[in-house]
Design a protein around this motif. Structure first.
Motif, PDB file in Angstrom:
ATOM      1  N   GLY A 144      46.647  10.733  88.365  1.00 27.12           N
ATOM      2  CA  GLY A 144      47.717  11.712  88.462  1.00 27.12           C
ATOM      3  C   GLY A 144      47.334  12.980  87.735  1.00 27.12           C
ATOM      4  O   GLY A 144      46.203  13.124  87.254  1.00 27.12           O
ATOM      5  N   GLU A 145      48.280  13.880  87.680  1.00 26.37           N
ATOM      6  CA  GLU A 145      48.076  15.165  87.020  1.00 26.37           C
ATOM      7  C   GLU A 145      49.144  15.342  85.955  1.00 26.37           C
ATOM      8  O   GLU A 145      50.326  15.096  86.194  1.00 26.37           O
ATOM      9  N   LEU A 146      48.706  15.771  84.768  1.00 26.10           N
ATOM     10  CA  LEU A 146      49.594  15.953  83.630  1.00 26.10           C
ATOM     11  C   LEU A 146      49.339  17.314  83.019  1.00 26.10           C
ATOM     12  O   LEU A 146      48.189  17.707  82.836  1.00 26.10           O
ATOM     13  N   GLY A 147      50.396  18.031  82.699  1.00 25.04           N
ATOM     14  CA  GLY A 147      50.289  19.278  81.953  1.00 25.04           C
ATOM     15  C   GLY A 147      50.672  19.025  80.509  1.00 25.04           C
ATOM     16  O   GLY A 147      51.659  18.343  80.230  1.00 25.04           O
ATOM     17  N   LEU A 148      49.873  19.548  79.601  1.00 24.24           N
ATOM     18  CA  LEU A 148      50.135  19.408  78.177  1.00 24.24           C
ATOM     19  C   LEU A 148      50.056  20.800  77.566  1.00 24.24           C
ATOM     20  O   LEU A 148      49.012  21.445  77.631  1.00 24.24           O
ATOM     21  N   ALA A 149      51.170  21.273  77.010  1.00 20.24           N
ATOM     22  CA  ALA A 149      51.208  22.620  76.437  1.00 20.24           C
ATOM     23  C   ALA A 149      51.609  22.553  74.970  1.00 20.24           C
ATOM     24  O   ALA A 149      52.490  21.781  74.588  1.00 20.24           O
TER      25      ALA A 149
END
Length: 126
Positions: free
Chosen positions: A36-41
């Motif tokens: 999957g794809e995960l954004g971490l900011a």
């Protein structure tokens, strides 16, 4: 298959991006999310305050916010799972970012606050 993690540091603080990606992949694997794809900011206290005010109606900074997308839901064949974004505030969490990151990831996967979530957090971060 792997979880692709896109990291963005807008906080102005030095953060352990590699450690955060490693922890995120470990937590997701433990939750049987193989791809999957995960954004971490990582954001400043001011940006976190604005996000919490905009999305939750509370005017204060916080440690972590989660913005889930697909979670554990079904996705069409061949379409990557978009897990969503976890936003952390280094100025609030300091060196204790592992628990808030784990907490935020579990929210992406549908956990709500309560005993089950707390128990899972303890299992993942002994």
């Amino acid at each position: 298959m792997t979880v692709e993690v896109e990291v963005e540091n807008r906080s102005g603080a030095e953060v352990d991006e590699d450690g955060a990606v490693e922890l995120a992949r470990r937590v997701l694997a433990a939750e049987e999310i193989a791809s999957g794809e995960l954004g971490l900011a990582f954001v400043s206290a001011d940006e976190m305050r604005a996000l919490k005010r905009e999305h939750l109606g509370v005017d204060e900074p916080t440690d972590v916010l989660s913005f889930p997308l697909d979670g554990r839901g079904e996705v069409p064949e061949g379409v990557p799972r978009a897990l969503g974004d976890v936003v952390l505030c280094p100025q609030v969490v300091g060196d204790e970012w592992r628990w808030p990151l784990t907490h935020g990831l579990l929210h992406l996967l549908g956990y709500d606050h309560g005993d089950a979530m707390e128990a899972r957090e303890r299992e993942l971060l002994p």
